[in-house]
Design a protein around this motif. Sequence first.
Motif, mmCIF file in Angstrom:
data_model
loop_
_atom_site.group_PDB
_atom_site.id
_atom_site.type_symbol
_atom_site.label_atom_id
_atom_site.label_comp_id
_atom_site.label_asym_id
_atom_site.label_seq_id
_atom_site.Cartn_x
_atom_site.Cartn_y
_atom_site.Cartn_z
ATOM 1 N N ALA A 191 -7.006 2.174 6.771
ATOM 2 C CA ALA A 191 -7.500 2.152 5.397
ATOM 3 C C ALA A 191 -7.965 3.538 4.925
ATOM 4 C CB ALA A 191 -8.633 1.147 5.251
ATOM 5 N N GLY A 232 -11.892 -1.566 0.241
ATOM 6 C CA GLY A 232 -11.223 -0.412 0.813
ATOM 7 C C GLY A 232 -10.084 -0.722 1.752
ATOM 8 N N ALA A 233 -10.025 -1.902 2.287
ATOM 9 C CA ALA A 233 -9.094 -2.150 3.391
ATOM 10 C C ALA A 233 -8.082 -3.233 3.036
ATOM 11 C CB ALA A 233 -9.883 -2.528 4.638
ATOM 12 N N ARG A 234 -7.638 -3.192 1.779
ATOM 13 C CA ARG A 234 -6.759 -4.265 1.330
ATOM 14 C C ARG A 234 -5.311 -4.010 1.706
ATOM 15 N NH1 ARG A 234 -7.619 -5.344 -4.696
ATOM 16 N NH2 ARG A 234 -5.367 -5.346 -4.702
ATOM 17 N N LEU A 235 -5.038 -3.882 2.982
ATOM 18 C CA LEU A 235 -3.712 -3.546 3.453
ATOM 19 C C LEU A 235 -3.051 -4.744 4.100
ATOM 20 C CD1 LEU A 235 -4.696 -0.232 5.247
ATOM 21 C CD2 LEU A 235 -4.127 -0.576 2.844
ATOM 22 N N ILE A 236 -1.822 -4.982 3.717
ATOM 23 C CA ILE A 236 -1.030 -6.017 4.379
ATOM 24 C C ILE A 236 -0.151 -5.325 5.409
ATOM 25 C CG2 ILE A 236 0.736 -7.782 4.084
ATOM 26 C CD1 ILE A 236 -0.232 -8.105 1.181
ATOM 27 N N ARG A 254 -6.292 -11.583 7.218
ATOM 28 C CA ARG A 254 -6.175 -10.659 6.086
ATOM 29 C C ARG A 254 -4.755 -10.665 5.535
ATOM 30 N NH1 ARG A 254 -6.946 -4.233 6.951
ATOM 31 N NH2 ARG A 254 -9.138 -4.724 7.359
ATOM 32 N N HIS A 259 0.823 -1.215 0.000
ATOM 33 C CA HIS A 259 0.000 0.000 0.000
ATOM 34 C C HIS A 259 0.855 1.262 0.000
ATOM 35 C CE1 HIS A 259 0.600 -1.454 4.154
ATOM 36 N NE2 HIS A 259 0.849 -0.196 4.419
ATOM 37 N N ALA A 267 -4.410 4.801 3.567
ATOM 38 C CA ALA A 267 -3.529 3.911 2.813
ATOM 39 C C ALA A 267 -4.359 3.220 1.753
ATOM 40 C CB ALA A 267 -2.881 2.893 3.737
ATOM 41 N N GLN A 268 -3.765 3.027 0.600
ATOM 42 C CA GLN A 268 -4.470 2.393 -0.508
ATOM 43 C C GLN A 268 -3.561 1.372 -1.158
ATOM 44 O OE1 GLN A 268 -5.941 5.134 -3.460
ATOM 45 N NE2 GLN A 268 -7.940 4.223 -3.142
ATOM 46 N N PRO A 269 -4.114 0.235 -1.587
ATOM 47 C CA PRO A 269 -3.279 -0.743 -2.274
ATOM 48 C C PRO A 269 -2.654 -0.105 -3.518
ATOM 49 C CG PRO A 269 -5.492 -1.643 -1.892
ATOM 50 C CD PRO A 269 -5.525 -0.197 -1.494
ATOM 51 N N SER A 301 -12.795 -1.895 7.948
ATOM 52 C CA SER A 301 -11.694 -1.609 8.854
ATOM 53 C C SER A 301 -12.088 -2.034 10.271
ATOM 54 C CB SER A 301 -11.397 -0.110 8.863
ATOM 55 O OG SER A 301 -10.702 0.268 7.708
#
Lengths: 445, 445
Positions: free
Chosen positions: A61, B414-418, B139, A43, A64-66, B59
Amino acid sequence: MQDLATAEQKRVLILGAGFAGLNVAKGLADAPVNLTLVDRKNHHTFQPLLYQVALAVLSPADIAQPIRAILRSPNTEVLMDEVIAVDKDTRRVTLKSGTVLRYDYLVIATGSTHSYFGRDDWAALAPGLKTIEDALEIRRRVLLAFELAENEMQETGQHPALNFVIIGGGPTGVELAGSISDIAKLYMKSDFKHINPSTAQVTILEGSPHVLSMYPEDLQKKALEQLAGLGVNVRTNAHVTDVKPGYVMVGDEKIDSVVTLWAAGVQASPLGKLLGVETDRRGCVVVDGYLHPAGHEEIFICGDLAHVEIDGKQVPGVAQPAMQMGTYTAESIKHLLRGEPIKKTFHYFDKGDMATIGRKAAVARVAWPFKADLSGFPAWIAWLIVHIFFLIGFRNRLSVFRSWAYTYLFFEEGARLITGSQQLPGWQTHEAAATATPDEVSTKP
Amino acid sequence: MQDLATAEQKRVLILGAGFAGLNVAKGLADAPVNLTLVDRKNHHTFQPLLYQVALAVLSPADIAQPIRAILRSPNTEVLMDEVIAVDKDTRRVTLKSGTVLRYDYLVIATGSTHSYFGRDDWAALAPGLKTIEDALEIRRRVLLAFELAENEMQETGQHPALNFVIIGGGPTGVELAGSISDIAKLYMKSDFKHINPSTAQVTILEGSPHVLSMYPEDLQKKALEQLAGLGVNVRTNAHVTDVKPGYVMVGDEKIDSVVTLWAAGVQASPLGKLLGVETDRRGCVVVDGYLHPAGHEEIFICGDLAHVEIDGKQVPGVAQPAMQMGTYTAESIKHLLRGEPIKKTFHYFDKGDMATIGRKAAVARVAWPFKADLSGFPAWIAWLIVHIFFLIGFRNRLSVFRSWAYTYLFFEEGARLITGSQQLPGWQTHEAAATATPDEVSTKP
């Protein structure tokens, strides 16, 4: 075999998906190149609002964005990986996974990281703020301190003083200090039965004679006034000599601290030194007017990692110049692709600087579209507008706007979640309690 | 000394801030009692939507709220602490911090946790889903698998098959399976250059002959059809005999798995056994019709921790009965405070059950206000409405509504954070790559 199909297209490799790297990639989205962007994270982080994740106003989120969701151009691929070697002679970059990437043009925009001035043992005791993970760790510690104090108070009628110490009085230090003060005095006001969160004391320890030293003197003064108004204790010329669990040393003076945060030193990403070119004292790569390191016109250094001087003045390591360097580099590469020389050197168009201090408190040096020094409420409003505007994606803008409305209008913080360990380094619990006899049972008022 | 001031007021101690505990506290908000609620976390988690945090739609702050912000009544205090001992004779509870709390009425509502059937070494290899931390770990693993596959593909032209194995075919297992399928097939469609995320294979391993065994047979069948429609592979009567990094054993059969998730066993919170009263096989406290454990009319057990039988049928461990037990217990305590006996035993008012399977796919057994078995799109819409309605706080409802609109209408998560580590247990990287010579450099297509 795959190589043949794209043999005519030049390979552009971008390292880092901060403001600089993203702007290079966006600028080249339609260019006839084969573009690869590598970042350790999946991200992009909107760093100017990271402290709001740390202090529980926003969710990760929201800011932060992918990277894959931002860069969807067919000529662009994104790899979540880490660079371990750059070979300038064969023009190859080796990644941690073992992948080796060839490039025709290399853009290095891996930014900066904390510097603990050689005292890396301080890192665990005084986290800094660069990543989402850092923000969540700071959030955990700050919120946990109040919870542990409530437990102690409930049990023994007293608790360690809620002293928060922030090392460093730059924009991040000031933002963290103001936000902790806001949490303690505004947002937690009626949440505890035993402790009074507003007794929390926030101290900034700044080694130099001034906080926000990059701002004009009158704004520094205004910032100090606003910090004083929030009850934040500012100590300048305070050189931290040691960081320990539960306290900080300034010379011979011991300053108690339930939570210590680091906002002092910044050093360049290690890629600068790995590159084997000239770097400055902080590890930034010294570049010419075209953002090239000496002798390498196929390499561009952008953002915080670049040491750029214009008219003898160093361009600051903040978001605006990073974005501009990114855009400039994309244009330069397009020139080179067309076989044209790059005509103009990089020019930093300074629109100003701003830093929030707390709810309704900020300073702003506006340089464009008009010149003005703002402070207090007007500066804060300007700050809100600018930061909403620069957030990536309509979705995030909406989300942040809603969170701010709730927090600033209704004094309700949406993300006040403690996750992870429930230990705080150096927290002085009342030891006697563990061995209390039933007769000594504490009661609530 | 503090004791005198409130000597007349009874002390109610609630352990756990899940649906049951919160409803007890809310029901007693205006009662003339001294109320203390203890939870290990500082937040209440809306567990029915936890899988959406795990699969990057929501989130953490969308579905979790600080307990202090929910319970603001002057008679209520909240402690973030852990129970280590309960003394039923002296009516005292000891917390981890050393605090000892006296009670007149004790409500235990500490719920349930994963059970790995004595194989706790499986926990690190197959995380379950009970807390925000669990959700973020799931996730991380799911998203990371796609990133690592992209790296491998980029480098070697092949990658380990993206097999996701979910152990357990109850509602959580089905929800996780459907969501992973949605991510792979809908939300990541155009994000990768090398891998095709839709080749991901999701398998549910269920030990019993049926998935969603608590649902009527026709709905089980409908669920199976919908899972098949999503490409989810369902294997019933599949007893997992071992979980290893990178694979799962079912008898002698080895099933490859890049990410293994646990949705199989549930056991009661250890507090049940700590209490020293009768518990069932899963550690749930066997209670009478008034939710008392035998011989203790001052103790109430609520929610998943309670083994309640009505007309010979055990009340299920889900949100609805937990809430109802909470409300019932608050009413009971009010009766006792007035010196009246509790007249009615607990009655479970069954409104039905619902489980989502994926976007536009769900099953719902509606028992109130009318009786119906729904599946597919109508069940999914019903599910959306009910879950938005039961979320705590207008702010969260708004936030979840917005996130759903984005995800379900625009296919954007929206929350695709690693966050956290970038290692996956058992991931088979292409070893040769690390020792590749420059001539073997891989290229992109």
